[in-house]
Design a protein around this motif. Structure first.
Motif, short mmCIF file in Angstrom:
data_model
loop_
_atom_site.label_atom_id
_atom_site.label_comp_id
_atom_site.label_asym_id
_atom_site.label_seq_id
_atom_site.Cartn_x
_atom_site.Cartn_y
_atom_site.Cartn_z
N CYS A 535 -54.94 -66.84 -55.80
CA CYS A 535 -55.59 -65.53 -55.99
C CYS A 535 -56.46 -65.55 -57.25
CB CYS A 535 -54.55 -64.42 -56.12
SG CYS A 535 -53.50 -64.22 -54.69
N GLN A 536 -55.95 -66.19 -58.28
CA GLN A 536 -56.70 -66.23 -59.54
C GLN A 536 -57.94 -67.11 -59.43
OE1 GLN A 536 -53.34 -67.46 -61.89
NE2 GLN A 536 -52.67 -65.35 -62.28
N LEU A 537 -57.82 -68.18 -58.68
CA LEU A 537 -59.01 -69.01 -58.44
C LEU A 537 -60.04 -68.23 -57.63
CD1 LEU A 537 -57.35 -72.46 -57.55
CD2 LEU A 537 -58.75 -71.96 -59.57
N ALA A 538 -59.54 -67.53 -56.59
CA ALA A 538 -60.45 -66.75 -55.72
C ALA A 538 -61.22 -65.73 -56.56
CB ALA A 538 -59.66 -66.07 -54.62
N GLU A 539 -60.51 -65.07 -57.43
CA GLU A 539 -61.15 -64.04 -58.25
C GLU A 539 -62.26 -64.64 -59.11
OE1 GLU A 539 -58.27 -61.88 -60.48
OE2 GLU A 539 -59.75 -60.52 -61.36
N ARG A 540 -61.99 -65.82 -59.65
CA ARG A 540 -63.00 -66.47 -60.50
C ARG A 540 -64.22 -66.92 -59.69
NH1 ARG A 540 -58.72 -66.91 -63.92
NH2 ARG A 540 -59.12 -67.52 -66.08
N ILE A 541 -63.94 -67.26 -58.41
CA ILE A 541 -65.07 -67.70 -57.58
C ILE A 541 -65.84 -66.50 -57.02
CG2 ILE A 541 -65.65 -69.06 -55.49
CD1 ILE A 541 -62.99 -70.56 -55.93
N GLY A 542 -65.20 -65.33 -57.06
CA GLY A 542 -65.86 -64.14 -56.53
C GLY A 542 -65.42 -63.78 -55.13
N ILE A 543 -64.21 -64.22 -54.77
CA ILE A 543 -63.66 -63.89 -53.44
C ILE A 543 -62.57 -62.85 -53.62
CG2 ILE A 543 -62.40 -64.80 -51.45
CD1 ILE A 543 -63.58 -67.58 -52.15
N ASP A 544 -62.66 -61.78 -52.84
CA ASP A 544 -61.63 -60.75 -52.90
C ASP A 544 -60.64 -60.96 -51.76
OD1 ASP A 544 -60.07 -58.55 -53.26
OD2 ASP A 544 -61.56 -57.10 -52.55
N LEU A 545 -59.43 -61.38 -52.12
CA LEU A 545 -58.42 -61.63 -51.09
C LEU A 545 -57.68 -60.36 -50.69
CD1 LEU A 545 -56.86 -65.00 -52.40
CD2 LEU A 545 -58.54 -64.71 -50.58
N GLY A 546 -57.69 -59.37 -51.56
CA GLY A 546 -56.98 -58.13 -51.25
C GLY A 546 -55.56 -58.10 -51.78
N PHE A 547 -55.15 -59.12 -52.47
CA PHE A 547 -53.83 -59.16 -53.12
C PHE A 547 -53.96 -60.10 -54.32
CE2 PHE A 547 -54.13 -61.62 -49.23
CZ PHE A 547 -54.05 -62.91 -49.70
N LYS A 548 -53.06 -59.92 -55.28
CA LYS A 548 -53.24 -60.66 -56.53
C LYS A 548 -52.10 -61.62 -56.87
CE LYS A 548 -56.26 -57.29 -58.77
NZ LYS A 548 -57.45 -58.12 -58.58
N THR A 549 -50.96 -61.41 -56.25
CA THR A 549 -49.82 -62.28 -56.56
C THR A 549 -49.04 -62.57 -55.27
OG1 THR A 549 -48.27 -60.47 -56.91
CG2 THR A 549 -49.51 -61.22 -58.85
N LYS A 550 -48.20 -63.58 -55.35
CA LYS A 550 -47.33 -63.89 -54.21
C LYS A 550 -46.37 -62.73 -53.97
CE LYS A 550 -46.32 -67.68 -52.33
NZ LYS A 550 -45.17 -68.46 -52.72
N GLU A 551 -45.82 -62.19 -55.02
CA GLU A 551 -44.88 -61.08 -54.85
C GLU A 551 -45.55 -59.93 -54.10
OE1 GLU A 551 -43.13 -59.60 -58.44
OE2 GLU A 551 -42.08 -57.96 -57.40
N GLU A 552 -46.78 -59.65 -54.47
CA GLU A 552 -47.49 -58.56 -53.79
C GLU A 552 -47.71 -58.90 -52.31
OE1 GLU A 552 -51.40 -57.78 -55.30
OE2 GLU A 552 -51.69 -56.04 -54.01
N PHE A 553 -48.04 -60.15 -52.05
CA PHE A 553 -48.26 -60.58 -50.67
C PHE A 553 -46.99 -60.42 -49.84
CE2 PHE A 553 -48.66 -63.78 -47.29
CZ PHE A 553 -49.93 -63.51 -46.81
N VAL A 554 -45.86 -60.79 -50.43
CA VAL A 554 -44.58 -60.67 -49.73
C VAL A 554 -44.25 -59.19 -49.51
CG1 VAL A 554 -42.08 -61.11 -49.91
CG2 VAL A 554 -43.72 -62.90 -50.54
N ARG A 555 -44.49 -58.39 -50.53
CA ARG A 555 -44.20 -56.95 -50.41
C ARG A 555 -45.06 -56.34 -49.31
NH1 ARG A 555 -46.71 -52.73 -52.38
NH2 ARG A 555 -47.89 -53.85 -53.98
N LEU A 556 -46.35 -56.65 -49.32
CA LEU A 556 -47.25 -56.10 -48.30
C LEU A 556 -46.85 -56.57 -46.90
CD1 LEU A 556 -50.68 -56.52 -50.16
CD2 LEU A 556 -49.49 -54.35 -49.65
#
Lengths: 841, 236
Positions: A535-556
């Motif tokens: 997620c952090q790499l995506a953000e630096r490249i300019g890609i919006d994944l819609g989640f920021k952490t693994k915990e958030e991904f699991v919760r969602l």
């Protein structure tokens, strides 16, 4: 329920006689809930119990991790799991050592000397992420995202969906390598050719007979404990008979009622001959005959039962037990007897794995075994070989993905394998060396010891070391393994006891089980879950994944998955760890489900007359129904994704839905796809070319796994490695005598790609002519417990380091001398075929 | 509804929960009986109870025939005989007693009296809320203590069924399963075989055989019992 008839009167009489309970025990407090509680033996204090999931092997059993004073101190099984029923193997319990491994990597590390020299400097995460993201952005902006290669070993469930589906999908690279061809890719391809899906689940709870070809379910396997403990129960409490076909007396073979010591690669001859017995003695009648309705046995889309039976009899007629005896070394008498037992003890479960499949002829071995199960009616039935059932998680997905690009380096050299549906990972480095299909600028590996786990180790080292072949190499790893040692940058990941995930492994009771992994303690040092790093790499490249952490991904994911949301979502899973629907019924015979006309009478759904398959031409990306009809289902790229159902007679069934290949909805004993590739469409005998040319002094090397180690990533667990750190080669006394070798001698084992030195164990538990060497051992990195070598970033905070009595005795690694040769059909690495010379040093 | 054999030997229709409760009651009594047999020599009162016609019939139905002599010998004389036999078998004997402890009998165990196995068993009792009283001056891994512990667990199962606390019943079964397979079953058969071989009095021969049969039944059924109980609860 207890058989009460015999003792019932005695119990009543005893009650009447008021047998005094003047015992020595009294109950001081309520019985605690079974499992999930543990106490410190030193202080008596209750330990913190965290319901989570193992990841020491692919089985991924739900577990409970205990924490005392901030340290992980114990792991045990999850009693509420319907898969494991609270059982846990040694490997799972040994996972407790990962967190406290003194050679663990705790900070991002950047190479400072020559590659592989072992000189590193600690850098910050910002530096590491900026560096990787900067390079990734350059490739993306240049329109060459395929020059970013991602190569993974163990990546399942949520981490796969986060990284592979979302991050790599959004980035645009399809140059993604896996490890499946060194694992079970060959078996999977053969299954995809027959029943569409990959993976078979063995229903030991309901079976009456187990026939095992080259699997070792009591020691290892992709669904190890959930099946192993059920198999033990079947063998002991119901006295189910098990026959094991193996070149080696594995512990599973030893616990079987019968061991058939087969010649390496002779499994195919044996399986074909068993099919011969079933068909020539009409043992298919009954359950098998009934199942043939759902089988394709000739090149006709819908054929009569009479013609199907004739085709089977014709194909297997040549493979008599007497013929097979010459190729597998099992007597014709035994072949007939076991085939009859298997066919007449319904339901019977056919088990197979790499011992049978990781050969030149492995693809047809698995197809012949599938056929044997089919013609005896033991497919997807209670007690048989079943289609996998697992939970269906919903998860967040990036909506707009670019069209991915890839370097054609993951399927091996052109023509090396006809249908490598799970790729040819062991040839990736060879392809990079070759360069004709391009080379990645960035090679990133995740939970994968490419150097150690593949064959031809020296070539792997040479390629990974060579900066002209791989300009930039990133390794994601909790530990300093052989691949990390050859990287330019190491991104430290916490071990699985410190991570989040949702999990989805197959259930042996045919009822899906949902479960999660959660950190028992916070990640140590500066380690970061790679899901979050992506997620952090995506953000630096300019890609919006819609989640920021693994915990958030699991919760969602918990909130998006209806079954989980209904019981309380993320909070429920954090508290309980596992969930299954208590009202769910086991799923069998799913292929028999009849479709309703509305399912296949849609405007975009057409019937492919050649196969009897209904498919959606629009989903198959055809422009019109006519264009689709013209091309046909079988020859339309990716048409399997558009499969709807299978016409059989005047009904349309769900059938055996294809997964990766354009097969029909039949169980395909006759494979048109094999025919298209120039192979016999029916299961057929192929001998192993190297074995045909063997000299008198040659032997065949086979490999295996033990109960206390996983293939390549557990030797840093000191509890496990204390139990198993040396792997003497098993040699039959007859072979030893010929070579003047005695127990404990050092021997040289030489193949066409190299030689190793190893100790000899003389034992009749291996077939004459075969030398058996286990995996797991012979590491030269992976920290002190594994190899004796301290990782450059290792520390001294483990007193057990001084008690390590096996230092200097780490065994030998067979992969140095195994060529990276593929099964010519599916690409599987032929782990069990290597011809070697063995000599006393 | 299914038909089951009632505790009086007759039959009755029972719902699954009552069937489970009855079954647990019966098992609990058997565990208590066996714990008592191996704990101490039988008293005169105990022998009188065993020698009634109804108890004799119940023993016969369970496959135990203590022989005519058992029922015709004078009680006082029999008390003395069995005290001597109990001592010879389990307490002291010129030929070596059969030490009735897990730590001694466990195959591949420490072989030591009050060995590490004794502490592990004691810890097990403690972790599950039980206190071991050593007024009897005996160890927690004595055969009678382990049988008694099972009797307690099965009794908790029974009372849970009676009070419709099905999760508690399942919990108690899980502990039975765990303790039986982790401890008792690993040494009880070896122990009983020795008793059977060395016992001279029909009382210990008979009860050792009864214990073996009951333990074998438990061995074959306990693991499935957990699964069946869980299924039952889901059904109810």
């Amino acid at each position: 329920m207890l058989n009460r008839r015999k003792f019932v009167k005695l119990s009543a009489a005893t009650a009447a006689a008021s047998v005094a309970m003047n015992g020595t025990l009294s109950q001081a407090r309520e019985l605690p809930v079974f499992g999930g509680k543990d106490y410190s033996p030193a202080t008596g204090r209750e330990r913190k119990a965290v319901p989570s999931a193992c990841l020491n092997c692919v089985t991924r059993c739900p577990n409970i991790v205990y924490v005392e004073d901030g340290r992980i101190v114990k792991i045990e099984g999850q009693p509420n799991s319907i898969r494991s029923e609270g059982k846990m193997c040694a490997k799972g319990q040994g996972g407790v050592n990962h967190s406290n491994d003194p050679d663990r990597i705790l900070y991002p590390m950047k190479r400072v000397g020559k590659r592989g020299e072992g000189q590193w400097k600690r850098i910050s995460w910002d530096e590491a992420l900026d560096e990787v993201a900067g390079r990734l952005k350059v490739l993306k902006d240049a329109g060459t995202p395929e020059k970013f290669m991602f190569h993974y070993g163990r990546m399942k469930s949520s981490i796969s969906k986060m990284v592979k589906t979302n991050f790599l999908g959004a980035y645009g690279t399809k140059t993604i390598g896996n490890h499946t061809s060194i694992c079970e890719g060959g078996k999977w391809t053969a299954q995809e050719l027959t029943w569409g899906k990959h993976y078979d689940s063995w229903d030991f709870d309901n079976t009456r007979y187990v026939l095992n070809f080259g699997a070792n379910p009591l020691e290892a396997g992709t669904n190890h404990i959930p099946t192993a403990h059920r198999l033990i129960r079947a063998l002991t409490t119901r006295e189910v008979k098990m026959v094991t076909v193996d070149v080696r007396l594995s512990n599973t073979a030893a616990k079987s009622q019968e061991w058939l010591p087969v010649r390496p690669g002779g499994d195919l001859a044996l399986a074909l001959a068993m099919c011969n017995v079933v068909m020539s003695e009409d043992l298919h009648k009954g359950h098998g005959e009934e199942f043939l309705k759902f089988c394709k046995v000739t090149d006709t889309a819908e054929d009569t039962l009479e013609n199907k039976v004739k085709a089977l009899k014709d194909n297997f007629e040549q493979y008599t037990p007497e013929w097979a005896e010459q190729h597998c070394d099992i007597s014709a008498h035994a072949i007939r007897r076991v085939a009859r037992e298997f066919a007449t003890n319904h339901p019977a479960c056919l088990v197979s794995y790499r011992g049978a499949v990781a050969h030149y002829n492995g693809n047809d071995t698995e197809r012949a075994l599938q056929t044997l199960a089919a013609i005896t009616g033991n497919i997807d039935n209670p007690g048989g070989r079943c289609l996998a059932v697992g939970p269906k998680w919903k998860y967040p997905k990036v909506k707009k993905m670019p069209k991915g690009r890839k370097l054609k380096i993951v399927d091996g050299p052109k023509g090396a394998a006809a249908i490598p549906s799970h790729h040819m990972s062991h040839n990736v480095l060879k392809m990079i060396k070759d360069g004709s299909a391009g080379r990645p600028d960035i090679y990133m590996s995740y939970m994968y010891t490419a150097v150690y786990a593949n064959g031809d180790v020296q070539e792997n080292i040479d390629v990974l070391k060579d900066e002209s072949l791989i300009p930039y190499s990133v390794n994601i790893n909790p530990f300093y393994d052989e691949s990390a040692a050859l990287a330019d940058l190491i991104l430290p990941e916490p071990p699985y006891t410190e991570r989040w995930d949702w999990e989805d492994m197959v259930s042996p009771v045919q009822i899906p089980e949902y479960y999660i992994r959660q950190p028992a303690i916070p990640p140590m040092g500066e380690t970061r879950d790679f899901g979050t790093v992506a997620c952090q790499l995506a953000e630096r490249i300019g890609i919006d994944l819609g989640f920021k952490t693994k915990e958030e991904f699991v919760r969602l994911s918990c909130e998006k998955t209806p079954a989980i949301k209904a019981v309380g979502g993320f909070e429920y899973m954090k508290k309980h760890g596992v969930y299954h629907d208590p009202k769910a019924k086991p799923k069998y015979y799913s292929y028999r489900k009849e479709l309703k006309p509305k399912d296949y009478e849609k405007a975009t759904v057409i019937l492919d007359e050649a196969t009897g398959t209904y498919w959606d031409w629009k989903k198959a990306k055809h422009k019109s129904a006519e264009a689709a009809q013209k091309k046909g289902y079988t020859h339309s790229k990716g048409a399997y994704k558009a499969y709807v159902g299978q016409r059989i007679g005047n009904k349309v069934y769900k059938g055996f839905k294809p997964d990766k290949l354009n097969k029909s909805g039949y169980f395909e004993i006759y494979s048109g796809l094999m025919k298209d590739k120039g192979f016999n469409p029916m299961p057929t005998w192929y001998s192993i070319p190297e074995h045909d040319k063997m000299g008198d002094n040659d032997m065949i090397m086979t490999t295996y796994k033990v109960a206390t180690q996983i293939h390549s990533r557990s030797q840093n667990c000191k509890y496990l490695t204390e139990l198993y750190h040396d792997n003497p080669a098993w040699i039959n006394p007859l072979d030893a005598e010929r070579r003047g070798i005695i127990e404990g001698d050092e021997v040289k084992v030489k193949s066409e790609v190299g030689e190793i030195t190893i100790k000899a164990r003389i034992t009749p538990a291996v077939k004459p002519g075969v030398i058996a060497i286990s995996h797991h051992c012979g590491h030269w990195e992976y920290g002190r417990y594994a190899s004796g070598n301290k990782a450059p970033m290792g520390h001294e905070d483990d007193p057990d380091l001084k008690r390590m009595w096996w230092k200097g005795n780490h065994g030998a690694h067979p992969n140095w001398i195994i060529p990276n040769a593929p099964d010519p059909i599916n690409g599987q690495l032929r782990f069990m075929d290597t011809v070697v010379q063995v000599m006393k040093i | 509804m299914t038909t089951v054999i009632a505790s009086d030997g007759g039959t009755q229709a029972a719902d699954p929960l009552s069937e489970w409760m009855a079954s647990a009651d019966e098992r609990a009594f058997l565990y208590r009986l066996l714990a008592d047999v191996f704990r101490r020599e039988p008293s005169a009162q105990r022998l009188e109870e065993i020698r009634t016609d109804s108890y004799r019939e119940a023993l016969n139905e369970a496959g135990v025939d203590l022989g005519e002599a058992f029922y015709s010998t004078a009680i006082d004389e029999q008390v003395e005989e069995l005290a001597v036999e109990f001592t010879r078998l389990f307490l002291l004997s010129p030929g070596g007693r059969i030490a009735p402890y897990e730590s001694v009998q466990l195959p591949d165990g420490s072989g030591q009296l009050r060995g590490p196995e004794s502490q592990i068993v004691l810890d097990y009792y403690g972790a599950t809320g039980f206190v071991h009283h050593d007024e009897m001056n005996d160890m927690p891994d004595h055969i009678s203590a382990e049988l008694e512990y099972m009797a307690h667990l099965v009794g908790l199962e029974s009372s849970s069924w009676a009070n419709e606390k099905q999760e508690d019943a399942l919990n108690a079964i899980r502990y039975q399963n765990d303790f039986f397979y982790t401890h008792l079953s690993n040494w009880v058969f070896c122990f009983l075989k020795k008793v059977n071989e060395r016992a001279e009095h029909a009382y210990y021969v008979g009860f050792a055989e009864l214990a073996r049969e009951f333990m074998e039944q438990e061995l074959s059924e306990l693991s499935d019992r957990t699964k069946q109980a869980a299924q039952l609860i889901n059904r109810v």
